[in-house]
Write a protein that holds these residues in place. Sequence first.
Motif, PDB file in Angstrom:
ATOM      1  N   ASN A  50      40.684  33.185 -24.504  1.00  0.00           N
ATOM      2  CA  ASN A  50      41.012  34.530 -24.864  1.00  0.00           C
ATOM      3  C   ASN A  50      42.660  34.830 -24.991  1.00  0.00           C
ATOM      4  OD1 ASN A  50      39.066  35.809 -26.408  1.00  0.00           O
ATOM      5  ND2 ASN A  50      38.475  37.106 -24.725  1.00  0.00           N
ATOM      6  N   CYS A 135      33.540  37.195 -15.807  1.00  0.00           N
ATOM      7  CA  CYS A 135      34.081  37.835 -17.359  1.00  0.00           C
ATOM      8  C   CYS A 135      33.319  37.022 -18.411  1.00  0.00           C
ATOM      9  CB  CYS A 135      35.316  37.974 -17.403  1.00  0.00           C
ATOM     10  SG  CYS A 135      36.180  38.416 -18.809  1.00  0.00           S
ATOM     11  N   CYS A 138      36.047  35.737 -21.022  1.00  0.00           N
ATOM     12  CA  CYS A 138      36.783  34.468 -20.417  1.00  0.00           C
ATOM     13  C   CYS A 138      35.989  33.441 -20.514  1.00  0.00           C
ATOM     14  CB  CYS A 138      37.139  34.772 -18.859  1.00  0.00           C
ATOM     15  SG  CYS A 138      38.353  36.072 -18.555  1.00  0.00           S
ATOM     16  N   ASP A 271      46.655  41.371 -11.703  1.00  0.00           N
ATOM     17  CA  ASP A 271      45.330  41.771 -11.270  1.00  0.00           C
ATOM     18  C   ASP A 271      45.434  42.788 -10.162  1.00  0.00           C
ATOM     19  OD1 ASP A 271      44.595  39.959 -13.025  1.00  0.00           O
ATOM     20  OD2 ASP A 271      43.906  38.253 -11.444  1.00  0.00           O
ATOM     21  N   SER A 274      44.789  46.106 -11.915  1.00  0.00           N
ATOM     22  CA  SER A 274      43.853  46.274 -13.004  1.00  0.00           C
ATOM     23  C   SER A 274      42.676  45.778 -13.071  1.00  0.00           C
ATOM     24  CB  SER A 274      44.826  46.088 -14.509  1.00  0.00           C
ATOM     25  OG  SER A 274      43.712  45.983 -15.409  1.00  0.00           O
ATOM     26  N   MET A 276      41.150  44.565 -15.547  1.00  0.00           N
ATOM     27  CA  MET A 276      41.272  43.549 -16.753  1.00  0.00           C
ATOM     28  C   MET A 276      41.812  42.261 -16.273  1.00  0.00           C
ATOM     29  SD  MET A 276      39.741  45.174 -19.249  1.00  0.00           S
ATOM     30  CE  MET A 276      40.141  44.163 -20.657  1.00  0.00           C
ATOM     31  N   ARG A 277      41.021  41.388 -15.686  1.00  0.00           N
ATOM     32  CA  ARG A 277      41.468  40.007 -15.149  1.00  0.00           C
ATOM     33  C   ARG A 277      41.676  39.051 -16.282  1.00  0.00           C
ATOM     34  NH1 ARG A 277      38.383  39.497  -9.766  1.00  0.00           N
ATOM     35  NH2 ARG A 277      39.295  37.395  -9.884  1.00  0.00           N
ATOM     36  N   SER A 280      46.189  36.514 -20.494  1.00  0.00           N
ATOM     37  CA  SER A 280      46.791  37.262 -21.501  1.00  0.00           C
ATOM     38  C   SER A 280      47.178  38.798 -21.127  1.00  0.00           C
ATOM     39  CB  SER A 280      46.112  37.570 -22.697  1.00  0.00           C
ATOM     40  OG  SER A 280      44.808  38.065 -22.452  1.00  0.00           O
ATOM     41  N   GLU A 281      46.305  39.398 -20.079  1.00  0.00           N
ATOM     42  CA  GLU A 281      46.575  40.693 -19.760  1.00  0.00           C
ATOM     43  C   GLU A 281      47.687  40.962 -18.830  1.00  0.00           C
ATOM     44  OE1 GLU A 281      45.386  43.825 -20.128  1.00  0.00           O
ATOM     45  OE2 GLU A 281      43.910  43.634 -21.471  1.00  0.00           O
ATOM     46  N   ALA A 284      51.194  40.025 -20.435  1.00  0.00           N
ATOM     47  CA  ALA A 284      51.672  41.307 -20.963  1.00  0.00           C
ATOM     48  C   ALA A 284      52.032  42.213 -19.735  1.00  0.00           C
ATOM     49  CB  ALA A 284      50.643  41.804 -21.754  1.00  0.00           C
ATOM     50  N   ALA A 285      51.438  42.654 -18.919  1.00  0.00           N
ATOM     51  CA  ALA A 285      51.831  43.424 -17.896  1.00  0.00           C
ATOM     52  C   ALA A 285      53.289  42.982 -17.185  1.00  0.00           C
ATOM     53  CB  ALA A 285      50.620  43.446 -16.780  1.00  0.00           C
TER      54      ALA A 285
END
Length: 302
Positions: A50, A135, A138, A271, A274, A276-277, A280-281, A284-285
């Motif tokens: 992803n 996930c 993932c 991580d 958030s 959202m592990r 890509s997250e 971006a963060a």
Amino acid sequence: MIETNHFDVIVIGGSYAGLSASMALGRSLRSVLIIDSGKPCNRTAPHSHNFITQDGEPPASIAQKAKAQVLVYPTIQFVADTVQSAQKEKNLFRIKTEANVEFTAKKLLFTTGIRDLVPDLPGFADCWGISVIHCPYCHGYEVHGNALGILGNGEVGFEFAKLISQWTPHLTLFTNGPSTLNAEQTKRLQQHHISIIEDELDHLEHTDGKLEQVIFKNGSKLEVSAIFARVPFQQHCAIPQELGCELTENGYLKIDHFNQTTVAGVYAAGDNTSPMRAVSEATAAGTKAGASINKELIQKSF
């Protein structure tokens, strides 16, 4: 060899969020020191998904390539070490590492991730990140259509089973003891042909982390290709809390829209902030945090 002991920003944690933030800062001509202990949370995962352009790549390969690109920028330096303490002294932060070296910076960014607290179930830790996974976005595609399990109970188990049912019609919920599902939840799972097993688990049988079957304490067995589980966690690094940074009710570092924690000058991304592990997250963060820190430094000096 580190050429100076003072930086605009010290980034603690050199994985995806930390490297991404450092690139944004390096491209803003900021002096940056990245300090990394080499223990990313996803180090057991064989592949990352992803993340367009990187789909299927080993996480370590992505990080290695990112590190090489980040260190092209001359104002960024990297050291393999572990931060032991941090103190705020007026407008500076002073940190001390395990190697007994001190550095100072105007801003700190913690991209230190979290530590999963895996249950004391034989075989679980060996399979974690490989065939015992958290996930579906993932890892779900790689096991779709197979016999899968959910380790959970009550509301959490019900909602997780609902989610994973998108990836397979062959799904079993392991409550690992008496079910705490209510009557309506039990009925709905049964209507969707999701089995519920209340027997206690004894161990997970696997080969090199690849799950083969679940063994119950009563001696029964069930073949499954993978188990989805959500485990508790703790912050990988306690230093933000020692500095006074607050946590959310779910245990993540509390940040504002610009990734600043509740302590002025201390930022966090990835991580540790958030649920959202995903690579890509985190990437971006990190970019957002780096840009936010640079803007704050400009505001202070202009």
